[in-house]
Design an enzyme around this catalytic site. Structure first.
Site, mmCIF file in Angstrom:
data_model
loop_
_atom_site.group_PDB
_atom_site.id
_atom_site.type_symbol
_atom_site.label_atom_id
_atom_site.label_comp_id
_atom_site.label_asym_id
_atom_site.label_seq_id
_atom_site.Cartn_x
_atom_site.Cartn_y
_atom_site.Cartn_z
ATOM 1 C CB THR A 294 4.477 34.969 -18.218
ATOM 2 O OG1 THR A 294 4.957 36.102 -19.093
ATOM 3 C CG2 THR A 294 3.050 35.412 -17.975
ATOM 4 C CE LYS B 148 5.311 38.230 -22.253
ATOM 5 N NZ LYS B 148 4.294 37.902 -23.433
ATOM 6 C CB SER C 106 -0.977 35.203 -25.264
ATOM 7 O OG SER C 106 0.240 34.296 -24.983
ATOM 8 N N GLY D 46 6.393 39.250 -17.288
ATOM 9 C CA GLY D 46 5.459 39.099 -18.004
ATOM 10 C C GLY D 46 4.035 39.160 -17.420
ATOM 11 C CG ASP E 298 0.743 43.522 -18.021
ATOM 12 O OD1 ASP E 298 1.481 42.722 -18.289
ATOM 13 O OD2 ASP E 298 -0.256 44.103 -18.957
ATOM 14 C CD GLU E 299 -1.274 40.530 -13.201
ATOM 15 O OE1 GLU E 299 -1.704 39.012 -13.004
ATOM 16 O OE2 GLU E 299 -1.185 41.152 -14.297
ATOM 17 C CE1 TYR F 298 5.010 34.478 -22.425
ATOM 18 C CE2 TYR F 298 4.010 34.052 -24.903
ATOM 19 C CZ TYR F 298 3.666 34.446 -23.601
ATOM 20 O OH TYR F 298 2.660 34.882 -23.227
ATOM 21 C CB SER G 18 -1.914 42.397 -22.856
ATOM 22 O OG SER G 18 -2.280 41.961 -21.602
#
Length: 288
Positions: free
Chosen positions: A163, A161, A44, A185, A187-188, A133, A204
């Protein structure tokens, strides 16, 4: 294949064509400066779903040529056209990518039998390992523990993955499948996932914050949770500011402030106006 993987940003010119020189700079920045363990290519963050198959192949070629064997490479090949996914999977495999990945088929309301058949059909014709994913918020495809178990029956599917914010499901998958790779997936939420013993993360913001991500992951593995939480807090401050300013566009502007020719986004994505460019530069100065 454990560790921190950048969901690689791609550099485009004003006409929406791949900017090869800029993409090479992004790859080197991730390897040499962010020191990530691998690159997740044409996901993405790379604006994959705005690209033609030929553009995707070009990106696969450039990234492999630049990275060589310095880091692990995962090729995201997922497409609504299963023939395209197979073609891309074969292409990336021939280039020497360590694994392929594919987003669950989306837009149409595919049932699980169709999703399972999608992956198995690809892997019948692509001689590589597969990382699913799973990103339900964008695909509308949510899968249960039992459904993941059915997918994992295919030995070529080596992991996921993940997310999604469903940490109960994440823990259940980890417990049930200790030998499968699980990449966080979000980041936070890296620290929260790391505590549940994921094998790594794909993100990302690692294009500009990869070193912190590695610190969070490694500290969590060592049980140094308080230290990891402090770094996650700074990371989340950075992420909040990036999201408020425009995710991919701001990452590109931050890279530019570091001398990396990150280029523009493809239409219909809009690029930042002067005020937001200035804000992106301020974010870079504040956090990086």
């Amino acid at each position: 294949m454990n560790g921190i993987y950048t969901a690689l940003i791609c550099s485009f010119d004003e006409k929406g064509k791949v900017n090869e020189a800029g993409l090479r700079e992004i790859v080197r920045h991730n390897i040499d400066v962010q020191q990530v363990d691998g690159l997740y290519v044409n996901g993405s963050s790379g604006e994959n779903f705005l690209m033609s198959a030929d553009q995707k192949k070009k990106v696969f070629e450039i990234v492999k040529d630049e990275a060589k064997n310095d880091v692990k490479l995962i090729a995201q090949i997922g497409a609504l056209d299963i023939d395209e996914a197979i073609e891309l999977g074969r292409f990336a495999t021939e280039l020497g990518y360590d694994a392929v990945s594919a987003v669950t088929p989306f837009y149409y309301r595919f049932d699980f039998d169709e999703v399972r058949d999608y992956y198995n059909t690809i892997l019948e014709q692509v001689d590589n390992k597969m990382i699913i994913y799973s990103i339900p918020a964008l695909t509308g495809v949510s899968m249960s523990l039992g459904q993941f178990a059915e997918l994992f029956e295919n030995e070529k599917i080596i992991g996921v993955k993940f997310t999604a914010p469903d940490f109960f499901l994440l823990e259940r998958i980890r417990h049930a499948f200790p030998d499968k790779l699980i990449f966080s997936g979000f980041d936070e939420m890296l620290l929260s996932a790391a505590v549940l013993d994921v094998d790594g993360a794909i993100g990302s913001t690692f294009n500009v914050n990869g070193r912190r991500a590695k610190q969070i992951f490694e500290l969590a593995q060592e049980g140094r949770i308080k230290e990891a939480r402090e770094i996650q807090k700074v990371t989340n401050d950075l992420i909040a500011d990036i999201l408020a300013n425009g995710l991919y566009q701001t990452i590109k502007e931050i890279l530019k402030s570091r001398g990396v020719d990150a280029g523009l986004c493809k239409k219909p994505m809009k690029n930042l106006d002067a005020d937001r460019v200035k804000k992106a530069q301020e974010i870079a100065k504040t956090y990086l």
